[in-house]
Design a protein around this motif. Structure first.
Motif, mmCIF file in Angstrom:
data_model
loop_
_atom_site.group_PDB
_atom_site.id
_atom_site.type_symbol
_atom_site.label_atom_id
_atom_site.label_comp_id
_atom_site.label_asym_id
_atom_site.label_seq_id
_atom_site.Cartn_x
_atom_site.Cartn_y
_atom_site.Cartn_z
ATOM 1 N N TYR A 142 -19.171 14.251 -48.043
ATOM 2 C CA TYR A 142 -18.511 13.119 -47.390
ATOM 3 C C TYR A 142 -19.454 11.927 -47.285
ATOM 4 O O TYR A 142 -19.410 11.161 -46.327
ATOM 5 N N GLY A 143 -20.299 11.802 -48.300
ATOM 6 C CA GLY A 143 -21.213 10.675 -48.365
ATOM 7 C C GLY A 143 -20.640 9.531 -49.176
ATOM 8 O O GLY A 143 -19.577 9.642 -49.798
ATOM 9 N N PRO A 144 -21.342 8.406 -49.226
ATOM 10 C CA PRO A 144 -20.820 7.223 -49.920
ATOM 11 C C PRO A 144 -20.867 7.302 -51.438
ATOM 12 O O PRO A 144 -20.249 6.475 -52.112
ATOM 13 N N ASP A 145 -21.577 8.280 -51.995
ATOM 14 C CA ASP A 145 -21.727 8.356 -53.458
ATOM 15 C C ASP A 145 -20.798 9.376 -54.103
ATOM 16 O O ASP A 145 -20.929 9.655 -55.299
ATOM 17 N N THR A 146 -19.865 9.942 -53.373
ATOM 18 C CA THR A 146 -18.950 10.934 -53.938
ATOM 19 C C THR A 146 -17.842 10.252 -54.740
ATOM 20 O O THR A 146 -17.589 9.050 -54.591
ATOM 21 N N GLU A 147 -17.171 11.040 -55.581
ATOM 22 C CA GLU A 147 -16.080 10.501 -56.393
ATOM 23 C C GLU A 147 -14.910 10.049 -55.520
ATOM 24 O O GLU A 147 -14.241 9.069 -55.822
ATOM 25 N N MET A 148 -14.659 10.748 -54.421
ATOM 26 C CA MET A 148 -13.584 10.358 -53.521
ATOM 27 C C MET A 148 -13.848 8.983 -52.925
ATOM 28 O O MET A 148 -12.944 8.140 -52.836
ATOM 29 N N ALA A 149 -15.085 8.758 -52.513
ATOM 30 C CA ALA A 149 -15.420 7.473 -51.904
ATOM 31 C C ALA A 149 -15.322 6.335 -52.908
ATOM 32 O O ALA A 149 -14.893 5.222 -52.571
ATOM 33 N N LYS A 150 -15.703 6.587 -54.152
ATOM 34 C CA LYS A 150 -15.659 5.529 -55.174
ATOM 35 C C LYS A 150 -14.223 5.132 -55.519
ATOM 36 O O LYS A 150 -13.974 3.993 -55.904
ATOM 37 N N ALA A 151 -13.269 6.063 -55.390
ATOM 38 C CA ALA A 151 -11.881 5.779 -55.740
ATOM 39 C C ALA A 151 -11.045 5.350 -54.550
ATOM 40 O O ALA A 151 -9.860 5.049 -54.710
ATOM 41 N N ALA A 152 -11.629 5.305 -53.349
ATOM 42 C CA ALA A 152 -10.865 4.974 -52.147
ATOM 43 C C ALA A 152 -10.611 3.476 -52.052
ATOM 44 O O ALA A 152 -11.423 2.664 -52.498
ATOM 45 N N PRO A 153 -9.476 3.078 -51.459
ATOM 46 C CA PRO A 153 -9.178 1.647 -51.326
ATOM 47 C C PRO A 153 -10.035 0.952 -50.282
ATOM 48 O O PRO A 153 -10.180 -0.263 -50.307
ATOM 49 N N SER A 154 -10.584 1.709 -49.312
ATOM 50 C CA SER A 154 -11.417 1.102 -48.284
ATOM 51 C C SER A 154 -12.395 2.162 -47.772
ATOM 52 O O SER A 154 -12.472 3.267 -48.310
ATOM 53 N N THR A 155 -13.168 1.848 -46.745
ATOM 54 C CA THR A 155 -14.197 2.741 -46.221
ATOM 55 C C THR A 155 -13.788 3.286 -44.855
ATOM 56 O O THR A 155 -12.918 2.739 -44.171
ATOM 57 N N CYS A 156 -14.475 4.369 -44.457
ATOM 58 C CA CYS A 156 -14.174 4.996 -43.174
ATOM 59 C C CYS A 156 -14.550 4.091 -42.007
ATOM 60 O O CYS A 156 -13.938 4.169 -40.941
ATOM 61 N N GLY A 157 -15.567 3.249 -42.174
ATOM 62 C CA GLY A 157 -15.965 2.368 -41.092
ATOM 63 C C GLY A 157 -14.878 1.399 -40.684
ATOM 64 O O GLY A 157 -14.903 0.867 -39.562
ATOM 65 N N LEU A 158 -13.887 1.146 -41.555
ATOM 66 C CA LEU A 158 -12.775 0.244 -41.259
ATOM 67 C C LEU A 158 -11.464 0.979 -41.033
ATOM 68 O O LEU A 158 -10.412 0.353 -40.962
ATOM 69 N N CYS A 159 -11.511 2.312 -40.930
ATOM 70 C CA CYS A 159 -10.304 3.131 -40.790
ATOM 71 C C CYS A 159 -10.006 3.381 -39.324
ATOM 72 O O CYS A 159 -10.919 3.564 -38.497
ATOM 73 N N GLY A 160 -8.728 3.415 -38.969
ATOM 74 C CA GLY A 160 -8.330 3.682 -37.601
ATOM 75 C C GLY A 160 -8.576 5.106 -37.158
ATOM 76 O O GLY A 160 -8.594 5.389 -35.952
ATOM 77 N N PHE A 161 -8.760 6.040 -38.094
ATOM 78 C CA PHE A 161 -9.019 7.434 -37.759
ATOM 79 C C PHE A 161 -10.507 7.729 -37.617
ATOM 80 O O PHE A 161 -10.891 8.868 -37.375
ATOM 81 N N TYR A 162 -11.371 6.729 -37.774
ATOM 82 C CA TYR A 162 -12.821 6.920 -37.719
ATOM 83 C C TYR A 162 -13.270 6.935 -36.263
ATOM 84 O O TYR A 162 -13.002 6.004 -35.500
ATOM 85 N N LEU A 163 -13.966 8.025 -35.867
ATOM 86 C CA LEU A 163 -14.450 8.198 -34.491
ATOM 87 C C LEU A 163 -15.966 8.152 -34.508
ATOM 88 O O LEU A 163 -16.613 9.133 -34.913
ATOM 89 N N PRO A 164 -16.597 7.054 -34.129
ATOM 90 C CA PRO A 164 -18.070 6.961 -34.173
ATOM 91 C C PRO A 164 -18.708 7.969 -33.226
ATOM 92 O O PRO A 164 -18.168 8.293 -32.164
ATOM 93 N N ILE A 165 -19.868 8.485 -33.629
ATOM 94 C CA ILE A 165 -20.618 9.397 -32.768
ATOM 95 C C ILE A 165 -21.586 8.591 -31.921
ATOM 96 O O ILE A 165 -21.884 7.427 -32.208
ATOM 97 N N ALA A 166 -22.083 9.215 -30.862
ATOM 98 C CA ALA A 166 -23.007 8.535 -29.962
ATOM 99 C C ALA A 166 -24.444 8.657 -30.476
ATOM 100 O O ALA A 166 -24.742 9.452 -31.367
ATOM 101 N N GLY A 167 -25.309 7.854 -29.944
ATOM 102 C CA GLY A 167 -26.712 7.930 -30.288
ATOM 103 C C GLY A 167 -27.092 7.025 -31.434
ATOM 104 O O GLY A 167 -26.324 6.173 -31.888
ATOM 105 N N SER A 168 -28.292 7.263 -31.935
ATOM 106 C CA SER A 168 -28.822 6.400 -32.985
ATOM 107 C C SER A 168 -28.114 6.586 -34.324
ATOM 108 O O SER A 168 -28.203 5.715 -35.190
#
Length: 365
Positions: A168-194
């Motif tokens: 689930y990293g940025p260099d996978t084939e799924m990420a390259k073919a996606a229309p957008s990124t998880c950072g802009l998705c409504g289902f993205y839940l950021p974790i706490a900490g650094s």
């Protein structure tokens, strides 16, 4: 294979190099069996040498018997020092021993298994230590300082590198073919900490649900994904043609031209009766529709010839020859029309006869 080399032969004392039979006999006396061909001798030092024999034991392919013989400098014969079975260069051996904590791989831990961290694990550092003051310790627990150990910087960097290089990293084939990124998705839940700057948890059950994903990862189930016009399920259920039974309508056979009956082959009314072309005497009214001056002849006064082609009637029709029958192709309409014409003619003749009779009766005798 042989371990004998010229420099070694020169350095090995003869009393040690010639002890081949002594070494073989020692292996035979051992009673293990499987002693094969002689492979050679190697020098251990000035007073010792090793004779090697191939092993024929089952399960020990490529192994060798090693017999160490020894002789002091002033000795005139050698003695057996050691017998051992050793793996050769082509032998099947177990892999090198690896400590247990280095043999464990992700996914090896099962239900009920216990796995403790390594001694002085660099991924962990001491956390908050309880002071004994309830007021302080309760507040420390509420703000997350109640753990005795926390993840160190090294441990956080190690986890971040694994997640970045994982599925689930940025260099996978799924990420390259996606229309957008998880950072802009409504289902993205950021974790706490650094680590919140680069990682979060996916909350879409149809995507990487519950997985830690990189902010630059993406998939086709992004919250802003729009389907093209016309996509999706149809408004109506499809019509299934296979549910109908198709039955072919039988086609009546065409009567060949050779089977058409001509005037010569037409059977008489006594042998053939058809509802469309022949009317019997029961269905034809004679007495009500036809009246003659003398006698009305019914079916009994109609003479039918063998070919049903000539019909003679008394007093009304006189024929001098043979009347030809209608062609075989005549239809019921033609026969009805002919009957109506005959009826009109008979009515006219009857009217004329009555007029003549009245005239005769009116005149004086």
């Amino acid at each position: 294979m042989s371990f004998v080399s010229s420099p070694e032969l020169d350095s090995i004392r003869p009393v040690l190099a010639d002890a081949v039979d002594l070494a073989r006999q020692a292996l035979l006396d051992l009673g293990e069996g499987g002693v094969g061909e002689y492979l050679g001798v190697t020098a251990e030092d000035a007073s010792a040498a090793t004779h090697r024999f191939a092993s024929d034991l089952e399960g020990y392919r490529g192994w060798q018997w090693a017999v160490v013989v020894a002789a002091p400098e002033d000795a005139d014969h050698a003695t057996i020092s050691e017998l051992v079975l050793l793996p050769g260069p082509d032998a099947l051996v177990a892999p090198s021993w690896v400590p247990w904590d280095e043999r464990i791989r992700p996914g090896d831990l099962g239900p009920g298994d216990l796995l403790s961290p390594r001694q002085n694990d660099p991924r962990l550092v001491p956390g908050y230590m309880a002071s004994g003051d309830p007021a302080i310790d309760e507040v420390a627990g509420e703000i997350g300082l109640g753990r005795t150990q926390v993840t160190s910087l090294e441990g956080r960097l190690d986890a971040a590198q694994r997640w970045h290089d994982g599925d689930y990293g940025p260099d996978t084939e799924m990420a390259k073919a996606a229309p957008s990124t998880c950072g802009l998705c409504g289902f993205y839940l950021p974790i706490a900490g650094s680590l919140s700057a680069a990682f979060g948890v996916c909350g879409n059950e149809f995507a990487a649900d519950g997985r830690v994903v990189h902010a630059e990862y993406g998939c086709g189930a992004h919250s802003d994904t729009e389907l093209p016009t016309g996509a999706g399920s149809p408004q109506f259920e499809p019509y299934d043609d296979a549910a109908l039974d198709v039955i072919a309508t039988p086609v009546p056979p065409v009567k060949p031209a050779d089977s058409v009956e001509t005037a010569d082959s037409v059977e008489t009314a006594d042998s053939v009766e058809t509802a469309d072309s022949v009317e019997t005497a029961d269905s034809v009214e004679t007495a009500d529709s036809v009246e003659t001056a003398d006698t009305v002849e019914t079916a009994d006064t109609v003479e039918t010839t063998e070919s049903a082609d000539t019909v003679e009637t008394t007093d009304t029709v006189e024929t001098t020859g043979v009347t030809e029958a209608a062609p075989a192709e005549s239809t019921a309409a033609d026969l009805v029309a002919s009957d109506e014409a005959d009826t009109v003619a008979d009515d006219a003749a009857t009217t004329t006869d009555r007029a003549a009779q009245e005239e005769d009766s009116a005149s004086p005798s």
